[in-house]
Write a protein that holds these residues in place. Structure first.
Motif, PDB file in Angstrom:
ATOM      1  N   THR A 158     -17.560   7.658   1.837  1.00  0.00           N
ATOM      2  CA  THR A 158     -16.664   8.450   2.662  1.00  0.00           C
ATOM      3  C   THR A 158     -15.523   7.569   3.160  1.00  0.00           C
ATOM      4  O   THR A 158     -15.750   6.458   3.626  1.00  0.00           O
ATOM      5  CB  THR A 158     -17.415   9.041   3.865  1.00  0.00           C
ATOM      6  OG1 THR A 158     -18.500   9.810   3.372  1.00  0.00           O
ATOM      7  CG2 THR A 158     -16.514   9.884   4.716  1.00  0.00           C
ATOM      8  N   THR A 159     -14.313   8.074   3.056  1.00  0.00           N
ATOM      9  CA  THR A 159     -13.146   7.359   3.550  1.00  0.00           C
ATOM     10  C   THR A 159     -12.789   7.904   4.918  1.00  0.00           C
ATOM     11  O   THR A 159     -12.677   9.114   5.100  1.00  0.00           O
ATOM     12  CB  THR A 159     -11.953   7.556   2.596  1.00  0.00           C
ATOM     13  OG1 THR A 159     -12.318   7.094   1.303  1.00  0.00           O
ATOM     14  CG2 THR A 159     -10.740   6.813   3.086  1.00  0.00           C
ATOM     15  N   ALA A 160     -12.586   7.003   5.864  1.00  0.00           N
ATOM     16  CA  ALA A 160     -12.160   7.423   7.192  1.00  0.00           C
ATOM     17  C   ALA A 160     -10.700   7.877   7.137  1.00  0.00           C
ATOM     18  O   ALA A 160      -9.888   7.315   6.415  1.00  0.00           O
ATOM     19  CB  ALA A 160     -12.319   6.274   8.175  1.00  0.00           C
ATOM     20  N   ILE A 161     -10.412   8.879   7.904  1.00  0.00           N
ATOM     21  CA  ILE A 161      -9.046   9.386   8.011  1.00  0.00           C
ATOM     22  C   ILE A 161      -8.598   9.181   9.446  1.00  0.00           C
ATOM     23  O   ILE A 161      -9.307   9.545  10.380  1.00  0.00           O
ATOM     24  CB  ILE A 161      -8.982  10.880   7.648  1.00  0.00           C
ATOM     25  CG1 ILE A 161      -9.405  11.076   6.192  1.00  0.00           C
ATOM     26  CG2 ILE A 161      -7.575  11.433   7.893  1.00  0.00           C
ATOM     27  CD1 ILE A 161      -9.594  12.520   5.802  1.00  0.00           C
ATOM     28  N   THR A 162      -7.419   8.594   9.602  1.00  0.00           N
ATOM     29  CA  THR A 162      -6.841   8.378  10.926  1.00  0.00           C
ATOM     30  C   THR A 162      -5.589   9.226  11.038  1.00  0.00           C
ATOM     31  O   THR A 162      -4.695   9.147  10.195  1.00  0.00           O
ATOM     32  CB  THR A 162      -6.475   6.893  11.124  1.00  0.00           C
ATOM     33  OG1 THR A 162      -7.638   6.100  10.935  1.00  0.00           O
ATOM     34  CG2 THR A 162      -5.906   6.662  12.511  1.00  0.00           C
ATOM     35  N   LEU A 163      -5.529  10.040  12.080  1.00  0.00           N
ATOM     36  CA  LEU A 163      -4.371  10.892  12.335  1.00  0.00           C
ATOM     37  C   LEU A 163      -3.621  10.344  13.536  1.00  0.00           C
ATOM     38  O   LEU A 163      -4.240   9.988  14.547  1.00  0.00           O
ATOM     39  CB  LEU A 163      -4.825  12.319  12.624  1.00  0.00           C
ATOM     40  CG  LEU A 163      -5.711  12.973  11.561  1.00  0.00           C
ATOM     41  CD1 LEU A 163      -6.219  14.319  12.058  1.00  0.00           C
ATOM     42  CD2 LEU A 163      -4.965  13.121  10.257  1.00  0.00           C
ATOM     43  N   GLY A 199      -7.594   5.908   3.263  1.00  0.00           N
ATOM     44  CA  GLY A 199      -7.666   4.827   2.301  1.00  0.00           C
ATOM     45  C   GLY A 199      -6.371   4.051   2.295  1.00  0.00           C
ATOM     46  O   GLY A 199      -5.867   3.670   3.350  1.00  0.00           O
ATOM     47  N   ASP A 200      -5.809   3.843   1.123  1.00  0.00           N
ATOM     48  CA  ASP A 200      -4.572   3.078   0.990  1.00  0.00           C
ATOM     49  C   ASP A 200      -3.311   3.940   1.077  1.00  0.00           C
ATOM     50  O   ASP A 200      -2.216   3.450   0.833  1.00  0.00           O
ATOM     51  CB  ASP A 200      -4.549   2.355  -0.368  1.00  0.00           C
ATOM     52  CG  ASP A 200      -5.571   1.232  -0.454  1.00  0.00           C
ATOM     53  OD1 ASP A 200      -6.045   0.757   0.595  1.00  0.00           O
ATOM     54  OD2 ASP A 200      -5.893   0.838  -1.581  1.00  0.00           O
ATOM     55  N   PHE A 201      -3.473   5.206   1.421  1.00  0.00           N
ATOM     56  CA  PHE A 201      -2.329   6.110   1.427  1.00  0.00           C
ATOM     57  C   PHE A 201      -2.026   6.649   2.819  1.00  0.00           C
ATOM     58  O   PHE A 201      -2.931   6.857   3.629  1.00  0.00           O
ATOM     59  CB  PHE A 201      -2.575   7.284   0.465  1.00  0.00           C
ATOM     60  CG  PHE A 201      -2.540   6.873  -0.971  1.00  0.00           C
ATOM     61  CD1 PHE A 201      -1.343   6.824  -1.663  1.00  0.00           C
ATOM     62  CD2 PHE A 201      -3.704   6.498  -1.621  1.00  0.00           C
ATOM     63  CE1 PHE A 201      -1.308   6.426  -2.989  1.00  0.00           C
ATOM     64  CE2 PHE A 201      -3.684   6.091  -2.951  1.00  0.00           C
ATOM     65  CZ  PHE A 201      -2.473   6.057  -3.632  1.00  0.00           C
ATOM     66  N   ALA A 202      -0.744   6.908   3.041  1.00  0.00           N
ATOM     67  CA  ALA A 202      -0.281   7.557   4.264  1.00  0.00           C
ATOM     68  C   ALA A 202       0.452   8.829   3.851  1.00  0.00           C
ATOM     69  O   ALA A 202       1.347   8.785   2.996  1.00  0.00           O
ATOM     70  CB  ALA A 202       0.654   6.638   5.038  1.00  0.00           C
ATOM     71  N   PHE A 203       0.068   9.937   4.444  1.00  0.00           N
ATOM     72  CA  PHE A 203       0.660  11.242   4.155  1.00  0.00           C
ATOM     73  C   PHE A 203       1.463  11.664   5.380  1.00  0.00           C
ATOM     74  O   PHE A 203       0.885  11.931   6.444  1.00  0.00           O
ATOM     75  CB  PHE A 203      -0.434  12.258   3.843  1.00  0.00           C
ATOM     76  CG  PHE A 203      -1.265  11.867   2.648  1.00  0.00           C
ATOM     77  CD1 PHE A 203      -0.902  12.284   1.374  1.00  0.00           C
ATOM     78  CD2 PHE A 203      -2.381  11.062   2.795  1.00  0.00           C
ATOM     79  CE1 PHE A 203      -1.654  11.912   0.269  1.00  0.00           C
ATOM     80  CE2 PHE A 203      -3.140  10.684   1.697  1.00  0.00           C
ATOM     81  CZ  PHE A 203      -2.773  11.101   0.434  1.00  0.00           C
ATOM     82  N   VAL A 204       2.788  11.712   5.223  1.00  0.00           N
ATOM     83  CA  VAL A 204       3.672  12.059   6.335  1.00  0.00           C
ATOM     84  C   VAL A 204       3.977  13.548   6.266  1.00  0.00           C
ATOM     85  O   VAL A 204       4.430  14.056   5.240  1.00  0.00           O
ATOM     86  CB  VAL A 204       4.971  11.231   6.293  1.00  0.00           C
ATOM     87  CG1 VAL A 204       5.932  11.664   7.405  1.00  0.00           C
ATOM     88  CG2 VAL A 204       4.651   9.737   6.413  1.00  0.00           C
ATOM     89  N   ALA A 205       3.719  14.238   7.370  1.00  0.00           N
ATOM     90  CA  ALA A 205       3.973  15.674   7.459  1.00  0.00           C
ATOM     91  C   ALA A 205       5.448  15.967   7.206  1.00  0.00           C
ATOM     92  O   ALA A 205       6.318  15.134   7.479  1.00  0.00           O
ATOM     93  CB  ALA A 205       3.575  16.198   8.839  1.00  0.00           C
ATOM     94  N   GLY A 206       5.723  17.161   6.727  1.00  0.00           N
ATOM     95  CA  GLY A 206       7.101  17.587   6.537  1.00  0.00           C
ATOM     96  C   GLY A 206       7.876  17.436   7.837  1.00  0.00           C
ATOM     97  O   GLY A 206       7.444  17.897   8.885  1.00  0.00           O
TER      98      GLY A 206
END
Length: 132
Positions: free
Chosen positions: A2-7, A26-33
């Motif tokens: 399981t990968t932890a998700i930080t918001l 993980g190694d990715f950052a997802f930036v909201a619109g």
């Protein structure tokens, strides 16, 4: 595994009710619109997609700094427009922000966004292997 998700959201980008501006997974950052709100929540560039895009990229820059990233860490861009005629002005703001870094980009033109003031919305994905 399981990968932890930080918001999270940076303090210098106007907060949005109901979600955070960035998710680290993980190694990715997802930036909201992002739309053209300034730090106080005021609209920037009403009627001017180029001015809106410049504010959008200021917001994206602040979010990237908040997580220790730069525009060169971005691996994907999605741009949503409500008017095809605004594409050149929005592309100019994108090029000003990214410089010579040219990650893959998808442009979408739709009938409208969340508010009538919004002419452009941009989301990005960044790769940050140093986070793991």
């Amino acid at each position: 595994m399981t990968t932890a998700i930080t918001l999270s959201s940076p303090p210098d980008v106007f907060p949005v009710a109901g979600y955070e501006h960035v998710a680290l997974a993980g190694d990715f950052a997802f930036v909201a619109g992002q739309v053209a709100h300034d730090q106080a929540g005021q609209w920037v560039g009403i009627g001017d997609a180029g001015a809106q895009a410049a504010q959008v990229y200021r917001n994206i820059g602040a979010i990237l700094r908040h997580i220790g990233a730069t525009p060169q860490d971005v691996v994907k861009i999605n741009t949503i427009l409500v008017d095809r005629a605004d594409a050149a002005a929005v592309a100019a703001a994108r090029k000003a922000f990214f410089g010579d870094h040219r990650p893959p980009h998808t442009g979408i033109i739709i009938g409208g966004l969340g508010s009538p003031e919004v002419k452009v919305e941009v989301e990005v994905v960044a790769y940050l292997p140093r986070l793991s």
